[in-house]
Design a protein around this motif. Structure first.
Motif, PDB file in Angstrom:
ATOM      1  N   MET A   1       2.459  -1.391  -2.585  1.00 27.03           N
ATOM      2  CA  MET A   1       3.569  -0.696  -1.982  1.00 27.03           C
ATOM      3  C   MET A   1       3.065   0.341  -0.982  1.00 27.03           C
ATOM      4  SD  MET A   1       6.608   1.339  -3.845  1.00 27.03           S
ATOM      5  CE  MET A   1       7.815   2.213  -2.915  1.00 27.03           C
ATOM      6  N   THR A   2       2.017   1.050  -1.330  1.00 27.61           N
ATOM      7  CA  THR A   2       1.486   2.072  -0.435  1.00 27.61           C
ATOM      8  C   THR A   2       1.027   1.456   0.879  1.00 27.61           C
ATOM      9  OG1 THR A   2       0.763   3.335  -2.354  1.00 27.61           O
ATOM     10  CG2 THR A   2      -0.204   3.930  -0.244  1.00 27.61           C
ATOM     11  N   THR A   3       0.362   0.323   0.802  1.00 25.03           N
ATOM     12  CA  THR A   3      -0.096  -0.358   2.016  1.00 25.03           C
ATOM     13  C   THR A   3       1.097  -0.803   2.846  1.00 25.03           C
ATOM     14  OG1 THR A   3      -2.060  -1.120   0.839  1.00 25.03           O
ATOM     15  CG2 THR A   3      -1.535  -2.225   2.905  1.00 25.03           C
ATOM     16  N   PHE A   4       2.113  -1.371   2.205  1.00 25.67           N
ATOM     17  CA  PHE A   4       3.315  -1.792   2.923  1.00 25.67           C
ATOM     18  C   PHE A   4       3.958  -0.600   3.629  1.00 25.67           C
ATOM     19  CE2 PHE A   4       7.895  -2.001   3.154  1.00 25.67           C
ATOM     20  CZ  PHE A   4       8.071  -3.122   3.953  1.00 25.67           C
ATOM     21  N   LEU A   5       4.124   0.505   2.920  1.00 21.98           N
ATOM     22  CA  LEU A   5       4.774   1.672   3.518  1.00 21.98           C
ATOM     23  C   LEU A   5       4.010   2.195   4.729  1.00 21.98           C
ATOM     24  CD1 LEU A   5       5.850   3.581   0.288  1.00 21.98           C
ATOM     25  CD2 LEU A   5       7.293   2.226   1.817  1.00 21.98           C
ATOM     26  N   ALA A   6       2.700   2.235   4.636  1.00 26.41           N
ATOM     27  CA  ALA A   6       1.893   2.724   5.757  1.00 26.41           C
ATOM     28  C   ALA A   6       2.004   1.789   6.957  1.00 26.41           C
ATOM     29  CB  ALA A   6       0.436   2.862   5.327  1.00 26.41           C
ATOM     30  N   ILE A   7       1.907   0.500   6.720  1.00 24.76           N
ATOM     31  CA  ILE A   7       1.977  -0.460   7.830  1.00 24.76           C
ATOM     32  C   ILE A   7       3.389  -0.503   8.409  1.00 24.76           C
ATOM     33  CG2 ILE A   7       1.758  -2.902   8.450  1.00 24.76           C
ATOM     34  CD1 ILE A   7      -0.612  -3.016   6.472  1.00 24.76           C
ATOM     35  N   ALA A   8       4.411  -0.411   7.564  1.00 22.85           N
ATOM     36  CA  ALA A   8       5.797  -0.402   8.046  1.00 22.85           C
ATOM     37  C   ALA A   8       6.043   0.801   8.954  1.00 22.85           C
ATOM     38  CB  ALA A   8       6.766  -0.388   6.867  1.00 22.85           C
ATOM     39  N   GLU A   9       5.541   1.952   8.548  1.00 18.76           N
ATOM     40  CA  GLU A   9       5.707   3.156   9.375  1.00 18.76           C
ATOM     41  C   GLU A   9       4.981   3.000  10.701  1.00 18.76           C
ATOM     42  OE1 GLU A   9       4.833   7.961   9.293  1.00 18.76           O
ATOM     43  OE2 GLU A   9       4.551   6.796   7.469  1.00 18.76           O
ATOM     44  N   ASN A  10       3.756   2.518  10.655  1.00 17.94           N
ATOM     45  CA  ASN A  10       2.965   2.324  11.868  1.00 17.94           C
ATOM     46  C   ASN A  10       3.592   1.280  12.794  1.00 17.94           C
ATOM     47  OD1 ASN A  10       0.639   2.916  13.462  1.00 17.94           O
ATOM     48  ND2 ASN A  10      -0.254   0.978  12.804  1.00 17.94           N
ATOM     49  N   SER A  11       4.248   0.284  12.201  1.00 20.68           N
ATOM     50  CA  SER A  11       4.877  -0.795  12.970  1.00 20.68           C
ATOM     51  C   SER A  11       6.323  -0.470  13.355  1.00 20.68           C
ATOM     52  CB  SER A  11       4.868  -2.092  12.155  1.00 20.68           C
ATOM     53  OG  SER A  11       3.566  -2.477  11.855  1.00 20.68           O
ATOM     54  N   LYS A  12       6.768   0.715  12.936  1.00 22.49           N
ATOM     55  CA  LYS A  12       8.146   1.149  13.216  1.00 22.49           C
ATOM     56  C   LYS A  12       9.187   0.166  12.672  1.00 22.49           C
ATOM     57  CE  LYS A  12       6.821   4.074  17.088  1.00 22.49           C
ATOM     58  NZ  LYS A  12       5.736   4.541  16.383  1.00 22.49           N
ATOM     59  N   LEU A  13       8.910  -0.359  11.482  1.00 25.65           N
ATOM     60  CA  LEU A  13       9.864  -1.240  10.814  1.00 25.65           C
ATOM     61  C   LEU A  13      10.888  -0.385  10.080  1.00 25.65           C
ATOM     62  CD1 LEU A  13      10.894  -3.987   9.743  1.00 25.65           C
ATOM     63  CD2 LEU A  13       9.320  -3.690   7.819  1.00 25.65           C
ATOM     64  N   SER A  14      12.128  -0.557  10.434  1.00 24.97           N
ATOM     65  CA  SER A  14      13.209   0.126   9.742  1.00 24.97           C
ATOM     66  C   SER A  14      13.685  -0.793   8.615  1.00 24.97           C
ATOM     67  CB  SER A  14      14.341   0.402  10.728  1.00 24.97           C
ATOM     68  OG  SER A  14      15.394   1.058  10.074  1.00 24.97           O
ATOM     69  N   PHE A  15      13.629  -0.303   7.381  1.00 24.43           N
ATOM     70  CA  PHE A  15      14.065  -1.108   6.240  1.00 24.43           C
ATOM     71  C   PHE A  15      14.886  -0.244   5.294  1.00 24.43           C
ATOM     72  CE2 PHE A  15      10.026   0.679   5.086  1.00 24.43           C
ATOM     73  CZ  PHE A  15      10.136   0.997   3.751  1.00 24.43           C
ATOM     74  N   VAL A  16      15.741  -0.899   4.535  1.00 23.92           N
ATOM     75  CA  VAL A  16      16.641  -0.209   3.617  1.00 23.92           C
ATOM     76  C   VAL A  16      15.953   0.041   2.280  1.00 23.92           C
ATOM     77  CG1 VAL A  16      18.853  -0.377   2.398  1.00 23.92           C
ATOM     78  CG2 VAL A  16      18.644  -1.230   4.753  1.00 23.92           C
ATOM     79  N   SER A  17      15.247  -0.973   1.775  1.00 25.01           N
ATOM     80  CA  SER A  17      14.565  -0.809   0.491  1.00 25.01           C
ATOM     81  C   SER A  17      13.384  -1.765   0.381  1.00 25.01           C
ATOM     82  CB  SER A  17      15.529  -1.036  -0.681  1.00 25.01           C
ATOM     83  OG  SER A  17      15.946  -2.382  -0.728  1.00 25.01           O
ATOM     84  N   PHE A  18      12.497  -1.411  -0.556  1.00 18.66           N
ATOM     85  CA  PHE A  18      11.330  -2.236  -0.863  1.00 18.66           C
ATOM     86  C   PHE A  18      11.149  -2.204  -2.372  1.00 18.66           C
ATOM     87  CE2 PHE A  18       6.912  -2.652  -2.064  1.00 18.66           C
ATOM     88  CZ  PHE A  18       6.516  -3.770  -1.371  1.00 18.66           C
ATOM     89  N   SER A  19      10.939  -3.360  -2.967  1.00 18.11           N
ATOM     90  CA  SER A  19      10.590  -3.438  -4.387  1.00 18.11           C
ATOM     91  C   SER A  19       9.604  -4.582  -4.558  1.00 18.11           C
ATOM     92  CB  SER A  19      11.835  -3.666  -5.256  1.00 18.11           C
ATOM     93  OG  SER A  19      12.403  -4.921  -4.970  1.00 18.11           O
ATOM     94  N   CYS A  20       8.893  -4.561  -5.665  1.00 22.55           N
ATOM     95  CA  CYS A  20       7.921  -5.629  -5.889  1.00 22.55           C
ATOM     96  C   CYS A  20       7.798  -5.904  -7.383  1.00 22.55           C
ATOM     97  CB  CYS A  20       6.556  -5.244  -5.314  1.00 22.55           C
ATOM     98  SG  CYS A  20       5.360  -6.594  -5.381  1.00 22.55           S
ATOM     99  N   ASN A  21       8.082  -7.138  -7.763  1.00 21.66           N
ATOM    100  CA  ASN A  21       7.837  -7.595  -9.131  1.00 21.66           C
ATOM    101  C   ASN A  21       6.469  -8.243  -9.165  1.00 21.66           C
ATOM    102  OD1 ASN A  21      10.385  -6.874 -10.215  1.00 21.66           O
ATOM    103  ND2 ASN A  21      11.283  -8.711  -9.323  1.00 21.66           N
ATOM    104  N   SER A  22       5.854  -8.233 -10.319  1.00 19.53           N
ATOM    105  CA  SER A  22       4.546  -8.878 -10.432  1.00 19.53           C
ATOM    106  C   SER A  22       4.421  -9.563 -11.787  1.00 19.53           C
ATOM    107  CB  SER A  22       3.417  -7.866 -10.235  1.00 19.53           C
ATOM    108  OG  SER A  22       3.499  -6.852 -11.202  1.00 19.53           O
ATOM    109  N   LYS A  23       3.608 -10.602 -11.792  1.00 16.94           N
ATOM    110  CA  LYS A  23       3.306 -11.364 -13.006  1.00 16.94           C
ATOM    111  C   LYS A  23       1.812 -11.614 -13.010  1.00 16.94           C
ATOM    112  CE  LYS A  23       7.443 -14.077 -12.226  1.00 16.94           C
ATOM    113  NZ  LYS A  23       7.929 -15.415 -11.955  1.00 16.94           N
ATOM    114  N   GLY A  24       1.263 -11.782 -14.176  1.00 18.68           N
ATOM    115  CA  GLY A  24      -0.155 -12.073 -14.271  1.00 18.68           C
ATOM    116  C   GLY A  24      -0.437 -13.202 -15.241  1.00 18.68           C
TER     117      GLY A  24
END
Length: 87
Positions: A1-24
């Protein structure tokens, strides 16, 4: 999530929400249990269809640049979903 947020900000991506499910997947390898596979299912919600391509690029860059994913031996599988808000 941290990587996504940094790249989204740098890329000027406007988004409403971000979530991530994971399985192992836990398996016994050489007598030891280890996570052999991690499946990430990020969901990005955007307000406008015109931002879909940018959101896809940001997710791809995030997958490549993720410090945690690049630091583990497990296979990482990402299956992203982009939703568009119906305003």
């Amino acid at each position: 999530m941290t990587t996504f947020l940094a790249i989204a900000e740098n890329s000027k991506l406007s988004f409403v929400s971000f979530s991530c499910n994971s399985k192992g997947k836990l398996e016994q390898v050489d007598g030891k249990f280890m996570m052999t596979e991690v499946i990430l299912e990020p969901t990005v919600t955007i307000a406008d269809e015109k931002d879909r391509e940018r959101a896809e690029r940001v997710l791809q860059k995030s997958e490549t640049a993720c410090l945690i994913s690049n630091s583990v031996r497990s296979k990482i599988i990402m299956t992203p979903l982009i939703k568009v808000l119906n305003i």
